[in-house]
Scaffold this active site. Structure first.
Site, PDB file in Angstrom:
ATOM      1  N   ASP A  12      59.149  33.614  52.075  1.00 19.24           N
ATOM      2  CA  ASP A  12      59.935  33.482  53.301  1.00 19.24           C
ATOM      3  C   ASP A  12      59.419  32.274  54.074  1.00 19.24           C
ATOM      4  OD1 ASP A  12      61.629  33.917  55.398  1.00 19.24           O
ATOM      5  OD2 ASP A  12      60.790  35.844  56.013  1.00 19.24           O
ATOM      6  N   ASP A 106      66.321  30.150  53.144  1.00 22.49           N
ATOM      7  CA  ASP A 106      64.893  30.121  53.437  1.00 22.49           C
ATOM      8  C   ASP A 106      64.096  31.279  52.850  1.00 22.49           C
ATOM      9  OD1 ASP A 106      66.070  31.980  55.100  1.00 22.49           O
ATOM     10  OD2 ASP A 106      64.797  31.530  56.821  1.00 22.49           O
ATOM     11  N   GLU A 107      64.683  32.107  52.016  1.00 31.49           N
ATOM     12  CA  GLU A 107      63.889  33.185  51.409  1.00 31.49           C
ATOM     13  C   GLU A 107      64.453  33.573  50.048  1.00 31.49           C
ATOM     14  OE1 GLU A 107      63.977  37.144  53.132  1.00 31.49           O
ATOM     15  OE2 GLU A 107      65.710  36.599  54.360  1.00 31.49           O
TER      16      GLU A 107
END
Length: 359
Positions: A12, A106-107
């Protein structure tokens, strides 16, 4: 981790959009930054950790964010840049495993049970990935390492920002026991409230309920809740997870009230959704209309069709059909959204679904 146990990493990025802006503009480093528009109907897309200290969060109205943090610096989003950086990060993941399930820019989950590079442990791989991300993008990432997806995601939150945490099989059930259920990924605010009314506040409380009782209250989701209360989650990392929906929303600069204005907005939304469908060579059978009033009360209406939507005009017509029973609107409308789901390729028209209007 013992032989035969899966090795799952959840990566993350830390305050991703805001961190990219701080990286690219050194004057923003150490400053409270919000990615979004500083306007009456603006919404915060992301907040730096400096802004979060003041209570600024993503999805917060910009006006409220500025009240909480008068010195907040708003930066317009640059999604083309965020996508490019995300591609860099995913290229790093691919050095270690082909089993990558993106959750957003983003993860992502990574299954490194059988890594492409020989490394002593999943922990070592996570550390190496985080080091490579920092070296190659100038950004920090947090990581969670465990034997399933649920625990890996919990673990990645445990040492943020720029940290790493491991939950081995011997500690999984105990780790979950003391956590509040509203901290569980997969338990939303509404479900958490329902659990609270049953006296379920922690993982230990949830574990006391049998699968049968949970099914009575939570239906199909009961098996998932029963498992995670015991540190169990058999969901695989899905590299080619099919897209479930295509949708667009508009938050209006000024509230809409007149039917003609609402119809024009629906036409604009339908055009955007249909463009997204054409890019992906997809259509769908279920149309969902989302409407949010100026008082933030929200209403959704859905229609499931026996055959997939064939064109933009049909999508507009059905969305209008869903909106018409709500006219005249009980309050001015600040947001409209259209989502197309039950997706399939246009040539695949096989379906046994029946026409149904869902409340």
């Amino acid at each position: 981790m013992t032989v035969g146990v899966r090795r799952i990493i959840h990566i993350d990025m830390d305050a991703f959009y805001a961190s990219v802006e701080q990286r690219d503009n050194p004057a923003l480093k150490g400053q409270p930054v919000a990615v979004g528009r500083c306007q009456e109907r603006g919404v915060v897309a992301a907040a730096s950790y400096e802004a979060r200290k003041f209570g600024v969060r993503s999805a917060m109205p910009s006006v409220q964010a500025q009240r909480k943090c008068p010195q907040l610096i708003f930066v317009p989003p640059r999604f083309d840049v965020y996508r490019a950086v995300s591609a860099q990060i995913h290229a790093i993941f691919a050095r270690y495993t082909p089993l990558i399930q993106p959750l957003s820019l983003d993860e992502a989950y990574l299954d490194v049970t059988h890594p492409l590079l020989p490394r002593p442990s999943a922990t070592a791989i996570a550390e190496e990935i985080r080091t490579a991300i920092l070296r190659e993008t100038g950004l920090t990432a947090s990581a969670g390492v465990s034997y399933n997806k649920f625990l890996a995601k919990l673990a990645s939150d445990y040492r943020k920002p720029n940290g790493q945490f491991v939950i081995p099989p011997s500690r999984g059930e105990a780790f979950v026991a003391s956590l509040p259920v509203n901290a569980f990924h997969g338990v939303g605010p509404a479900t958490a409230r329902r659990m609270h009314t049953l006296g379920i506040h922690t993982g230990a409380d949830l574990r006391r309920f049998s699968l049968e009782i949970l099914r009575q209250h939570f239906g199909k989701a009961a098996a998932f809740y029963y498992g995670i209360a015991r540190g169990q989650d058999d969901r695989p990392v899905e590299p080619n997870r099919p897209r479930k929906s295509i949708g667009k929303e508009i938050t209006f600069a000024q509230d809409l009230h007149a039917p003609a204005e609402l119809h024009a907005a629906l036409q604009e939304l339908a055009a955007k959704v249909w463009t997204g469908c054409q890019k992906r060579n997809l259509t769908g059978r279920t149309i969902t209309l989302k409407l949010r009033y100026t008082d933030f009360n929200q209403c959704t209406r859905s229609l499931s069709l026996p055959d997939p939507v064939q064109n933009e005009d049909t999508l507009t017509q059905i969305a209008w059909k869903l909106l018409t029973p709500l006219l005249p609107v009980k309050a001015p409308v600040r947001l409209l959204g259209i989502t197309l789901s039950a997706l399939l390729c246009p040539q695949d028209k096989t379906s046994s679904a029946q026409l149904s209007l869902l409340p």
